[in-house]
Each structure stands twice: as C-alpha cells, then as structure tokens.
Design a protein around this motif. Structure first.
Motif, PDB file in Angstrom:
ATOM      1  N   LEU A  34       0.806  -1.216   0.000  1.00 15.18           N
ATOM      2  CA  LEU A  34       0.000   0.000   0.000  1.00 15.18           C
ATOM      3  C   LEU A  34       0.843   1.272   0.000  1.00 15.18           C
ATOM      4  CD1 LEU A  34      -2.801  -0.918   2.575  1.00 15.18           C
ATOM      5  CD2 LEU A  34      -2.798  -1.208   0.096  1.00 15.18           C
ATOM      6  N   VAL A  35       2.158   1.146   0.176  1.00 14.30           N
ATOM      7  CA  VAL A  35       3.006   2.330   0.247  1.00 14.30           C
ATOM      8  C   VAL A  35       2.956   3.124  -1.054  1.00 14.30           C
ATOM      9  CG1 VAL A  35       5.366   3.172   0.455  1.00 14.30           C
ATOM     10  CG2 VAL A  35       4.551   1.348   1.970  1.00 14.30           C
ATOM     11  N   GLU A  36       3.120   2.454  -2.185  1.00 13.44           N
ATOM     12  CA  GLU A  36       3.155   3.156  -3.468  1.00 13.44           C
ATOM     13  C   GLU A  36       1.853   3.903  -3.761  1.00 13.44           C
ATOM     14  OE1 GLU A  36       4.102   2.368  -8.211  1.00 13.44           O
ATOM     15  OE2 GLU A  36       4.229   0.731  -6.771  1.00 13.44           O
ATOM     16  N   PRO A  37       0.672   3.299  -3.581  1.00 13.56           N
ATOM     17  CA  PRO A  37      -0.566   4.051  -3.811  1.00 13.56           C
ATOM     18  C   PRO A  37      -0.694   5.276  -2.911  1.00 13.56           C
ATOM     19  CG  PRO A  37      -1.025   1.702  -3.733  1.00 13.56           C
ATOM     20  CD  PRO A  37       0.402   1.871  -3.321  1.00 13.56           C
ATOM     21  N   ALA A  38      -0.263   5.150  -1.650  1.00 11.50           N
ATOM     22  CA  ALA A  38      -0.348   6.282  -0.728  1.00 11.50           C
ATOM     23  C   ALA A  38       0.550   7.427  -1.174  1.00 11.50           C
ATOM     24  CB  ALA A  38       0.021   5.837   0.689  1.00 11.50           C
ATOM     25  N   VAL A  39       1.783   7.104  -1.594  1.00 14.88           N
ATOM     26  CA  VAL A  39       2.718   8.132  -2.059  1.00 14.88           C
ATOM     27  C   VAL A  39       2.168   8.831  -3.298  1.00 14.88           C
ATOM     28  CG1 VAL A  39       5.008   8.519  -3.041  1.00 14.88           C
ATOM     29  CG2 VAL A  39       4.749   7.040  -1.047  1.00 14.88           C
ATOM     30  N   LYS A  40       1.554   8.087  -4.192  1.00 17.41           N
ATOM     31  CA  LYS A  40       0.979   8.667  -5.404  1.00 17.41           C
ATOM     32  C   LYS A  40      -0.154   9.643  -5.106  1.00 17.41           C
ATOM     33  CE  LYS A  40       2.184   5.032  -8.701  1.00 17.41           C
ATOM     34  NZ  LYS A  40       1.667   3.968  -9.616  1.00 17.41           N
ATOM     35  N   GLU A  49       9.499   2.096  11.553  1.00 13.51           N
ATOM     36  CA  GLU A  49       9.911   1.202  12.623  1.00 13.51           C
ATOM     37  C   GLU A  49      10.106  -0.188  12.004  1.00 13.51           C
ATOM     38  OE1 GLU A  49      10.695   2.049  15.577  1.00 13.51           O
ATOM     39  OE2 GLU A  49       9.969   4.117  15.601  1.00 13.51           O
ATOM     40  N   PRO A  50      10.683  -1.129  12.749  1.00 17.52           N
ATOM     41  CA  PRO A  50      10.951  -2.440  12.153  1.00 17.52           C
ATOM     42  C   PRO A  50       9.734  -3.109  11.528  1.00 17.52           C
ATOM     43  CG  PRO A  50      12.124  -2.239  14.215  1.00 17.52           C
ATOM     44  CD  PRO A  50      11.249  -1.017  14.112  1.00 17.52           C
ATOM     45  N   LYS A  51       8.540  -2.850  12.093  1.00 14.94           N
ATOM     46  CA  LYS A  51       7.370  -3.583  11.613  1.00 14.94           C
ATOM     47  C   LYS A  51       6.285  -2.704  10.989  1.00 14.94           C
ATOM     48  CE  LYS A  51       7.921  -7.566  14.665  1.00 14.94           C
ATOM     49  NZ  LYS A  51       7.257  -8.443  15.655  1.00 14.94           N
ATOM     50  N   TYR A  52       6.523  -1.383  10.868  1.00 15.72           N
ATOM     51  CA  TYR A  52       5.535  -0.557  10.187  1.00 15.72           C
ATOM     52  C   TYR A  52       6.169   0.722   9.657  1.00 15.72           C
ATOM     53  CZ  TYR A  52       5.160   2.622  14.213  1.00 15.72           C
ATOM     54  OH  TYR A  52       5.419   3.524  15.202  1.00 15.72           O
ATOM     55  N   LEU A  53       5.453   1.374   8.721  1.00 12.17           N
ATOM     56  CA  LEU A  53       5.868   2.655   8.145  1.00 12.17           C
ATOM     57  C   LEU A  53       4.735   3.638   8.352  1.00 12.17           C
ATOM     58  CD1 LEU A  53       7.951   4.147   6.189  1.00 12.17           C
ATOM     59  CD2 LEU A  53       6.367   3.508   4.367  1.00 12.17           C
ATOM     60  N   MET A  54       5.049   4.887   8.728  1.00 10.60           N
ATOM     61  CA  MET A  54       4.022   5.889   8.984  1.00 10.60           C
ATOM     62  C   MET A  54       4.127   7.024   7.972  1.00 10.60           C
ATOM     63  SD  MET A  54       1.474   6.611  11.077  1.00 10.60           S
ATOM     64  CE  MET A  54       1.741   5.979  12.734  1.00 10.60           C
ATOM     65  N   PRO A  55       3.238   7.086   6.972  1.00  7.28           N
ATOM     66  CA  PRO A  55       3.257   8.206   6.041  1.00  7.28           C
ATOM     67  C   PRO A  55       2.479   9.400   6.592  1.00  7.28           C
ATOM     68  CG  PRO A  55       2.409   6.180   5.022  1.00  7.28           C
ATOM     69  CD  PRO A  55       2.362   6.015   6.505  1.00  7.28           C
ATOM     70  N   LEU A  56       2.990  10.601   6.393  1.00  2.00           N
ATOM     71  CA  LEU A  56       2.356  11.860   6.778  1.00  2.00           C
ATOM     72  C   LEU A  56       3.106  12.970   6.063  1.00  2.00           C
ATOM     73  CD1 LEU A  56       0.076  12.695   8.902  1.00  2.00           C
ATOM     74  CD2 LEU A  56       1.981  13.537  10.281  1.00  2.00           C
ATOM     75  N   PRO A  57       2.484  14.146   5.845  1.00  2.00           N
ATOM     76  CA  PRO A  57       3.164  15.215   5.115  1.00  2.00           C
ATOM     77  C   PRO A  57       4.488  15.680   5.715  1.00  2.00           C
ATOM     78  CG  PRO A  57       0.834  15.625   5.153  1.00  2.00           C
ATOM     79  CD  PRO A  57       1.063  14.418   6.031  1.00  2.00           C
ATOM     80  N   GLU A  58       4.654  15.685   7.030  1.00  2.00           N
ATOM     81  CA  GLU A  58       5.895  16.165   7.632  1.00  2.00           C
ATOM     82  C   GLU A  58       6.352  15.211   8.713  1.00  2.00           C
ATOM     83  OE1 GLU A  58       7.703  18.606   6.672  1.00  2.00           O
ATOM     84  OE2 GLU A  58       6.334  19.583   5.273  1.00  2.00           O
ATOM     85  N   ASN A  59       7.671  15.204   9.000  1.00  2.00           N
ATOM     86  CA  ASN A  59       8.172  14.376  10.099  1.00  2.00           C
ATOM     87  C   ASN A  59       8.690  15.264  11.226  1.00  2.00           C
ATOM     88  OD1 ASN A  59      10.528  15.348   9.036  1.00  2.00           O
ATOM     89  ND2 ASN A  59      11.564  13.391   8.904  1.00  2.00           N
TER      90      ASN A  59
END
Length: 232
Positions: A34-40, A49-59
């Motif tokens: 699901l990472v690629e669709p979210a980035v698009k 983190e080792p077991k997940y990725l958190m997408p958001l506009p800023e870090n």
C-alpha cells in the motif's frame, strides 16, 4: 474490490472535509504493497519502525544535540579530535559532542557521550546555554545544549571508531586555538565556559527532578536554581 489508490484518496478527502491538517496512515509490514498508492496520492514518509511505516506530510521538526564542557580541579578541559565529519584531519581539539537518543534526557545524553568518546565518568552540573538553528541536518531545525560536567574519573580511553585522540588540556590552550577564536559560536561558548571556570556571576540551568501530569512520569525542569531554594 475497490482499488487501493481510491481508498487512500478517500482518506485524504475525508481529512480535508473535516478541516484536518494531516491524515495518519499506519501501514503494518504485512501491507507494504500500500506504500506506493499512498505516495501517489500525496502522502510522505513520517517515520519507519521495524514492523511498520508511517506516512504523513511532515516528520519530526528538530534534532537535539549536546556539547560537554568537562572541567577538572586543575582547570583542564576534556577535549577530543575526531576521526570523521567536518573536524577530521583538522587538528582541532573540541568538546565531546553527540545527539540525544529517543527517550533520553539531555543530561543523561551528555554523561553517555563523554563516557563513550573518552571513557571518563562524570555528572552534569548545569546546562550553560543552548542554541537553536534552522535548515540544518536533513533540512530540520537543531537544538544544541552546552552542558557543564564534573569528572568522576580521570583516566582517558578514547573510542577507537570515532575518536582520533583525547586528552586533558589547559582551558586557556583550548580557547586560544585559532579555529575557536574565528568561529563565532564556539568563541561565545568558550567565553561562557571561562566565566564559569573563573567563578564569575554567570548562572546556567540546573536539572530538577519532577513529575509530569496525571501519569506522574519522571522528567526534569531546567532552572536557574542559584536564585531559588529548591531541592532536587
């Protein structure tokens, strides 16, 4: 089955309609597809983190670092020469420095960095000053705290990976280095350290143990304790 790109687009629209500034999507490692669709759809990586990725506009907006002014009873300061970074091969003697780890207090970080780089044990006396700068490491803001420490041991054992050399040096010799005198920030820091060394009227911030909120989680309040009758 509804396309994944439609799902992420729907989440973004849902946030906009409710006046939200950001939408969090926590992606477990099992749903990495699901990472690629979210980035698009305009999402960015916030943290991984080792077991997940958190997408958001800023870090995260800031990095926190420390510089350790360790002064012994002979008015000698603990200094190092680094094997890497901007100081590599320059011959400049500098204070031990480092970055505060996640979940680590500023003073604990100062003690740890000194121990790691030089083998010297110590304890924090005061935070003498701090600097905030922007568009620094990875285009983020940077907070740098200058800590004064009292050594509890004398023997030096330089870290082999990062440190070329370490020694006790007369403070005046450290401060007189051309690089220190020409570098505005380092010169001002050396002047503050000189004021503390000479016991002039300059007071920094002392860590006072306290608790936070209903959780009673331990934290530190940094204050000018010389002007108040507060117990640690």
């Amino acid at each position: 089955m509804e396309p994944e790109s439609t799902k992420t687009h729907g989440l973004a629209l849902f946030g906009e309609q409710r006046g939200k500034r950001g939408v969090w999507i926590k992606m477990p490692i099992e749903l990495v597809s699901l990472v690629e669709p979210a980035v698009k759809e305009g999402f960015y990586f916030h943290h991984a983190e080792p077991k997940y990725l958190m997408p958001l506009p800023e870090n995260a907006s800031h990095r926190v670092g420390i510089g350790a002014f360790v002064l012994n009873e002979k008015n000698e300061v603990l200094v190092v020469q680094e094997k890497s970074g901007g100081f590599r091969g320059t011959g400049v003697w500098k204070f031990p420095t480092g970055v505060v780890d996640e979940g680590e207090d500023i003073c604990d970080a100062a003690v740890r960095e000194v121990k790691e780089e030089t083998g010297v044990s110590d304890r924090v006396m005061e935070i003498l000053a701090f600097r905030q700068s922007h568009k620094s490491y990875f285009d983020k803001s940077d907070l740098f705290f200058v800590c004064m420490l009292q050594p509890l041991s004398k023997e030096i054992q330089p870290q082999e990976v990062e440190i070329e050399a370490a020694q006790w040096m007369p403070f005046e010799e450290y401060a007189a280095q051309p690089f220190i005198q020409k570098h505005d920030l380092l010169k001002k820091i050396s002047e503050i350290c000189a004021a503390k060394k000479e016991k002039r009227e300059y007071a920094g911030f002392s860590p006072v143990a306290t608790t936070t909120g209903f959780s009673q989680k331990k934290s530190y309040l940094y204050i000018n304790s010389q002007c108040l009758n507060l117990e640690d």
